[in-house]
Design a protein around this motif. Structure first.
Motif, PDB file in Angstrom:
ATOM      1  N   GLN A 356      38.458  40.526  38.458  1.00 16.28           N
ATOM      2  CA  GLN A 356      39.505  40.854  39.415  1.00 16.28           C
ATOM      3  C   GLN A 356      39.248  40.166  40.751  1.00 16.28           C
ATOM      4  N   ASN A 375      46.634  42.486  37.917  1.00 21.28           N
ATOM      5  CA  ASN A 375      45.779  43.553  37.410  1.00 21.28           C
ATOM      6  C   ASN A 375      45.224  43.122  36.067  1.00 21.28           C
ATOM      7  N   CYS A 383      46.913  38.818  35.651  1.00 21.11           N
ATOM      8  CA  CYS A 383      45.534  38.814  36.164  1.00 21.11           C
ATOM      9  C   CYS A 383      45.249  37.554  36.976  1.00 21.11           C
TER      10      CYS A 383
END
Length: 554
Positions: A356, A375, A383
């Motif tokens: 992340q 996310n 992501c």
């Protein structure tokens, strides 16, 4: 002693104008030698009015004096070289002292005992002017004459290599003294010797009595060719008051002069990568071959008489060529990164889930308050998808002809490290030379003039990645020295010296080989700088900071 000194930052034409209107008095830095002594008879009684003549063996130039009431004589401002001395007086045989070497700032004490006899009878005696203990001067250091300069090991033909043979001199970076910068000019303090624990910038450099210091870093502004040097003296302690601007080593260089016989030399030194037996650590790490290079140093000298016994010339040239090339390795953004997809960051491209990434706004807020980019847990497709809003990034990513795509597998374990390989080529050139003229007008006046020019530069012919805008350097140097010695009487002489040195420092000017940016690169990329002095565009840096909990901020 009178010295006319002009700022080394003046142009030569301005220096001549200044000579006509401005005179600055200072103690001159000695580049000559002195012969002095006492003349007596065999019983030890002094002889007044004896004629003493110092004869330069190479040029046959004669300088005379007469002993005073105490039998003493003093012949000053003699050009360095090999001399013999003859002494004569009425009612005594003539004494001739065999040739001996006279060095920079040396006071050679030559006493003579004249036997009774005819002046037509000459008696030759051995000189004793080089005692193990120098009692005439407390200065400590060392002197390298022509023979020593020709035989001392000198990798790279850097005149400062000789100074390392002086007690108290040290340099842990010898490779810097033989590298391209050492042959251009010692622009890096690492390539300069240190004396008695002082900083390298505490040294002082003098050429024919005129300073040759580069004032940006207080290093040597010129690298005289060893074949052009008649002598080099290094003073490391107890220097006379005339040598100012020095806490480390005072390095004095005197150029060669012509003689009554034509003489010259020619030389060339060649090196290349085929003579190297080992690759560098860097190349071995990235799997690169030995970097190919060629290095050539070559030169020639010529000197001789224009008018025998009176007018002489000496000239020299030295060239330096260093060419290097090969394959360079750099890192460029991957195709996914150029679209704003940074899921590859982490342990490698195989880690599709990524780690992340958070927007910490240049580190101004903690991770706990930072906004994530997508996310990675709940929405893998979003992501680490970072919007590409930077206009510079947009332009470069859209123009692979100036910012190319990866063309090589990255280093194992990384995503982009070393993923672009490309050729590079660079070169370093130097051309320099000196011209010197010595003229003995008559028994009372001698002149010396010397002009020096050098232009050392390096430039990138081709860089691995053109938009890194490799830089070029240029270090032109000019120096002029004029010296006039006048003898008023056996007890009064004067030396007048005028000189100017001009050292220019042009370093780090970027070069745009693409032709796309020139001096408008910032506006092309949308960087809001109104003016641009150099080619290319402003430096940009992309970095990341990884935490110990697996989060990354950019």
């Amino acid at each position: 002693m009178l010295k006319l000194s002009c700022s080394r930052t003046m142009a030569a034409a301005m220096a001549f104008a200044a000579i006509a209107f401005i005179t600055t008095f200072a103690s001159a830095q000695t580049i000559t030698g002195t012969i002095r002594g006492t003349v007596t008879d065999q019983s030890g009684a002094v002889i007044a009015g004896a004629h003493v003549t110092a004869i330069n063996v190479a040029t046959n130039v004669q300088t005379s004096s007469v002993t005073d009431a105490a039998g003493d004589y003093d012949i000053q401002f003699l050009p360095i070289g090999t001399y013999k001395v003859t002494v004569s007086a009425t009612g005594f045989s003539t004494v001739s002292v065999t040739p001996f070497r006279l060095d920079i700032d040396q006071i050679a004490k030559v006493d003579a005992k004249l036997p009774v006899g005819s002046a037509n009878t000459t008696i030759s005696v051995s000189s004793e002017t080089s005692p193990l203990l120098q009692t005439q001067n407390p200065t400590t250091g060392a002197t390298f004459d022509t023979e020593a300069l020709e035989n001392v090991p000198n990798n790279g033909l850097n005149f400062q290599f000789d100074t390392l043979f002086v007690p108290g001199a040290v340099n842990p970076s010898l490779d810097s003294m033989a590298a391209g910068d050492g042959n251009e000019r010692d622009i890096d303090p690492a390539g300069v010797p240190s004396f008695n624990g002082n900083r390298q910038q505490a040294n002082n450099y003098v050429l024919d009595g005129i300073e040759m210091n580069e004032t940006m870093n207080n290093l040597a502004a010129y690298n005289p060719a060893p074949d052009s040097m008649a002598e080099e003296r290094v003073i490391t302690g107890n220097a006379d008051s005339e040598y100012g601007n020095v806490n480390g080593g005072e390095v004095l260089v005197v150029t060669k002069s012509g003689t009554n016989h034509y003489h010259g030399s020619a030389y060339m030194y060649y090196q290349d990568n085929n003579l190297a037996s080992a690759n560098s650590w860097y190349n071995n790490y990235y799997g690169l071959p030995i970097t190919p290079f060629t290095q050539e140093q070559f030169g020639a000298t010529i000197g001789g008489p224009i008018i025998k016994n009176r007018l002489f010339f000496f000239g020299d040239y030295e060239g330096f060529r260093y060419h290097s090339g090969g394959i360079g390795q750099l890192s460029v953004a991957t195709p996914d990164m150029r679209s704003g997809d940074f899921h590859e960051i982490g342990v490698g491209a195989a880690n599709q889930s990524g780690i992340q990434l958070y927007d910490t706004q240049n580190g101004t807020i903690p991770y706990s308050q930072a906004t994530p980019y997508g996310n990675c847990t709940t929405s893998p497709m979003t992501c680490d998808q970072i919007p590409v809003n930077n206009p510079a990034a947009k332009y470069l990513f859209a123009h692979p002809e100036v910012y190319p795509l990866p063309n090589h597998a990255p280093v194992s374990g990384y995503v982009d490290l070393g993923n672009y390989w490309g050729p590079f080529k660079g070169q370093t050139h130097n051309n320099q030379g000196d011209v010197r003229v010595d003229y003995t007008i008559n028994d009372h006046n001698t002149l010396m003039g010397r002009y020096t020019y050098g232009d050392a530069y390096d430039l990138p012919v081709k860089s691995t990645l053109a938009i890194t805008f490799p830089t070029g350097n240029d270090y032109p140097f000019q120096s002029l020295a004029l010296n006039w010695t006048h003898t008023f009487s056996p007890s009064m002489q004067n030396e007048f010296r005028a000189g100017v040195s001009r050292a220019v420092w042009l370093q780090g000017e970027p070069y745009d080989s693409t032709g796309e940016f020139g001096t408008h690169g910032d506006s092309t990329l949308g960087i809001p700088f109104p003016t641009q002095a150099f080619q290319g565009f402003s430096l940009m840096n992309f970095s990341s900071t990884e935490s110990d909990v697996g989060t990354t901020a950019i």
